[in-house]
Scaffold this active site. Sequence first.
Site, PDB file in Angstrom:
ATOM      1  N   GLU A  38      35.423  74.887  67.609  1.00  0.00           N
ATOM      2  CA  GLU A  38      34.011  75.171  67.357  1.00  0.00           C
ATOM      3  C   GLU A  38      33.284  75.471  68.675  1.00  0.00           C
ATOM      4  O   GLU A  38      32.406  76.351  68.727  1.00  0.00           O
ATOM      5  CB  GLU A  38      33.346  73.998  66.641  1.00  0.00           C
ATOM      6  CG  GLU A  38      33.765  73.876  65.175  1.00  0.00           C
ATOM      7  CD  GLU A  38      33.014  72.788  64.447  1.00  0.00           C
ATOM      8  OE1 GLU A  38      32.173  73.105  63.586  1.00  0.00           O
ATOM      9  OE2 GLU A  38      33.270  71.604  64.749  1.00  0.00           O
ATOM     10  N   GLU A  81      39.343  69.851  59.856  1.00  0.00           N
ATOM     11  CA  GLU A  81      38.484  68.748  59.444  1.00  0.00           C
ATOM     12  C   GLU A  81      38.632  68.338  57.983  1.00  0.00           C
ATOM     13  O   GLU A  81      38.518  67.151  57.650  1.00  0.00           O
ATOM     14  CB  GLU A  81      37.011  69.106  59.719  1.00  0.00           C
ATOM     15  CG  GLU A  81      36.614  69.041  61.183  1.00  0.00           C
ATOM     16  CD  GLU A  81      36.850  70.347  61.925  1.00  0.00           C
ATOM     17  OE1 GLU A  81      36.334  70.487  63.042  1.00  0.00           O
ATOM     18  OE2 GLU A  81      37.567  71.234  61.397  1.00  0.00           O
TER      19      GLU A  81
END
Length: 679
Positions: A108, A128
């Site tokens: 990210e 995730e």
Amino acid sequence: MTTKTDVVRIERDGDIAIVLLDNPPVNASTQALRQGLLAAIRTLSADQDIAGVVLMGVGRNFISGSDLKEFSGPLAEPQLPVVISAIEDAPFPVVAAINGAALGGGYELALGCDARIGAADALVGLPEVKLGIIPGAGGTQRLPRLVGVAKSIQLICKGARVKAVEAHKLGMLDAISRDDLRADAITFLRSLNGKKRLLSAAPVPDIYTDQIVVEITKALRGNKSVPAAQAAITSIQRAATEPFDTALAKERTVFQDLRLSPEAYALRHQFFAQRDAKRIPSLTEVSARDVRTVGVIGVGTMGAGIAICFLNAGFHVTIIELAAQALDAGVQRISDGYVGQVKAGRLTQSQADDCMSRLTPTTDRSELVTADLVIEAIVENLSAKQSLFADLETIVPSHAVLATNTSYLDIDGIADAMADPSRLIGMHFFSPADRMRLLEVVSGPRSSATNLATAFAVGRKLGKATVLAKSAEGFIGNRIYAAYRGQCEFMVEEGADPQQVDAALVDFGFALGPFSVSDLSGLDIAKARRDRLAATRDPMARYVDIPDRLCDAGRLGRKTGAGWYDYSQNPRVGVPDPITAKIVKQSRADKGIVARPFTQKEIVDRVMAAIVNEAKLVLQDGIADKASDIDVVMVTGYGFPSYRGGPMYWAQQLPCDELTGLMDQLQTATGHGFFRADA
């Protein structure tokens, strides 16, 4: 010029700043790293002499991911979105130079940069969902702007870890460095001519396609009962339908809610349990031997799967069978396995060809003279294994590890036939071995510590969840599974239908019910164990003869077209069978048992009580080192739902009196022969 903090330092190459992230051992995104990075970006943003910045990890990784230990409480400032916002607001372009892993928050962060260049060993992804959360720092918003909505759903919901070449092809990386990552990143940065390229300002391709519907269906099927999957899909779709800032804020809110959910706590427990399972205090100072060439003896379904495991990991593999016909069949099994992997997209044809090129089939055991590790996967018969290892000991070099893939037999009993019993260990793979993640490394009382350490090192190279077990009947997993399956057979004898039991446990979250598993593995395997133990069985203990009756009728499972279920219409999908129902009914009648109804809750309670009780006995007997090892075994090898953490974690969440009540009920239902673990 070099400016240094504890975990972040800045170096200069003319008007280019290189920000080095140095947070050993794996460069996790901790509070200290985020603080250091934010300070560095703000300092450089105020420097008018800076034309651009390269972010680069020191050591093996860019940023391996977030520090999951932070996720169970309030997140420390600065949080990752603040750092990414500073990068986007910087007056110059920032290039992420990715060495090793950039996963979760690490990727990210890279997505928040203006470009991404990867080393040949780069590995990127957003895993995730597999931890019960969604990317919370823009992953569901920026990735769709690179690869589209459909591909983002696939990658994020699978938790895919994408290697450099594929990542470049998809657009997840802008370039691949073939030589000097730092120099190549600086060159790429200069090619931007000072221009920003923010993904937050980019359009989203493929907003409405049929493929999106396909990927949503696959994602939800593969993440049953995991709320994060649906949340991720919704968030990804917002990238195409809502303003970036609005969708980004909603993503963060969902992330914050999910990280404190029961599923996320359980999945984090499982993550740490798998990591802790590899830490064996007694082996800390023991050096593993190097293993490059592996022998596999017996190339049936299990042996072929084991061979594929090692070939996929880059080893040279020699397979052995006694007869040429059996050897040819084994080679065909392996070849068919690679055809399937290519068809499923897990390997390219060239990768499959490379794997097959490292395979040596032979009927001559003397070919194992150069092997570093030999694993047997022959028939589950003590005398046959004793004879084999006594012979192997005279053939393979003295440094080679000798391992048995036995599912139940005592390692020390096999080693009794060897001149040097310390050479033998267990390496218990689970079928299909090339797909199942669990590897039980089994230590006999005389097993060499060096050989055990070597097996653990091999397990890491294979990408297995590797757990140490002491030698005993069934080790950790099969001992617990035998107790679990036995309790299910009790319930069928008492009145439940096999399909009812299977359905209740699948609804609880198991990948398959026990009777479907029996049909898949073959009812004759469990029968061979019952026959072997018959002489020592307590004659007063409960014994269900229904599986024996099925075997006597030739109903051995899928391979014979019938077992607990009928497979005559579809060899992979069983349906309830009136013949099985008749056999069950006759067995009850012969014992004078009047069938009674069962509720789904009663089935699940009995099964979970049986699993937890046997797991506690495994700990008491010293077969497993710690409770979390049992959770790893049951999740990665036996289809226990990962989002429940494992049976020991599940039990810890229950009030003590409730768990005691379940054990009382189990003891009453089982009767004579029940061994109750200490509280």
